[in-house]
Design an enzyme around this catalytic site. Sequence first.
Site, short mmCIF file in Angstrom:
data_model
loop_
_atom_site.label_atom_id
_atom_site.label_comp_id
_atom_site.label_asym_id
_atom_site.label_seq_id
_atom_site.Cartn_x
_atom_site.Cartn_y
_atom_site.Cartn_z
N ASP A 206 0.88 -1.17 0.00
CA ASP A 206 0.00 0.00 0.00
C ASP A 206 0.91 1.21 0.00
O ASP A 206 2.03 1.14 0.51
CB ASP A 206 -0.87 0.05 1.26
CG ASP A 206 -0.07 0.55 2.46
OD1 ASP A 206 0.70 -0.25 3.01
OD2 ASP A 206 -0.18 1.74 2.81
N CYS B 173 -6.00 3.95 -19.64
CA CYS B 173 -6.91 4.37 -18.57
C CYS B 173 -7.87 5.45 -19.05
O CYS B 173 -7.67 6.07 -20.09
CB CYS B 173 -6.13 4.85 -17.35
SG CYS B 173 -5.62 6.58 -17.41
ZN LIG Z 1 -3.43 6.63 -17.96
#
Ligand SMILES: [Zn+2]
Length: 374
Positions: free
Chosen positions: A265, A305
């Site tokens: 994390d 993305c």
């Molecule tokens: Zn990206």
Amino acid sequence: MAGFSFTVEARHGRARAGRLVTPHGEVETPVFMPVGTAGAVKAVLHRDLREIGARILLANTYHLMLRPGDALVGGLGGLHGFAGWDGPFLTDSGGYQVFSLTALRKLDEEGVRFQSHLDGTAHLLSPERSMEVQQNLGADIAMAFDECPPGDAPREAVAEATARTTRWARRSRAAHRRDDQWLFGIVQGGVHLDLRETSARELLEIGFPGYAVGGLSVGEPKPGRDRVLDHLDPILPADRPRYLMGVGTPEDLIDSVARGIDMFDCVLPTRNARNGQLFTRRGRLSIRNARYKDDPRPPDPECPCLTCRTASRAYLRHLHQAGEMTAAILMSVHNLFCYVDIMRAMRQSIRLCRFEEWRRETLRRLADAEQDGS
Ligand SMILES: [Zn+2]
């Protein structure tokens, strides 16, 4: 324990690809867990976390016990019911924050007395209280309460904190009751290999279903961290998950998987996004840099993305300079995707027995100074 298992399914060198099963779903390892400090990953919706491919979130015991209070969260169905994330959660022990965020604190064998950084109210965090809070929060994985000394602490102080961490681990284990929650132990010991070894062996005697390595994100130099992980690799049980707490950059994650770590994390991808720093497959990019003011390319031309499909560097730079919150959202989505995607590629390379080759190539690209080399 019902509903939980961990299986190492493939190895290449010391790198492991595995499967962690929890009551709220399965997680493929090595895995990166986005940090949802107060029960939310800053600037990112659960829906987008799902699309990014994040499977397990971390939430902070210290922050949630102070606000809105663990009893309130417990009464509303724990973190899953309260926050509306139906995948697995992990909560930290509160130890790291209580030592790093509170100026006024008093440490003794019972625990840590401190004043809230929010309103100055007095609190005690002890192994028993940490277990109570974490059981109220109801994450799938809880952490034993530990003492995390600063990276520059003298050996004597580290030795004392390490011995106390063992005693607190024993008390944490005794106070932990939920059978739908796994409790992990935390190995301390700074950069001292003998202390690390003692800590690990004592925790193994107590017996936990998983082991975390703490105290390696507190400013110690990287060679020290690598030595600790190398030393712990043959000591930690091969069939239990291993979690390196609070680390780090993509390079750190890759080098730690190479040393047998399964879980990570770190606030870096989201915090840096809010500060205008983007992680890409070819190094980092600071969106504040004037050279991007009319750059029509996405942050990372190789990235699929949501942000890279729709936003240019010029647009992100403008939003960031204008103080628009959308800048933080878009850049957090990209940075988390970049991290999660690197883990995905890493898992695949381990399964195909191509990890070392993939590692060399990926580290070479990350060091590429095509970006602004920051
Ligand atoms: Zn990206």
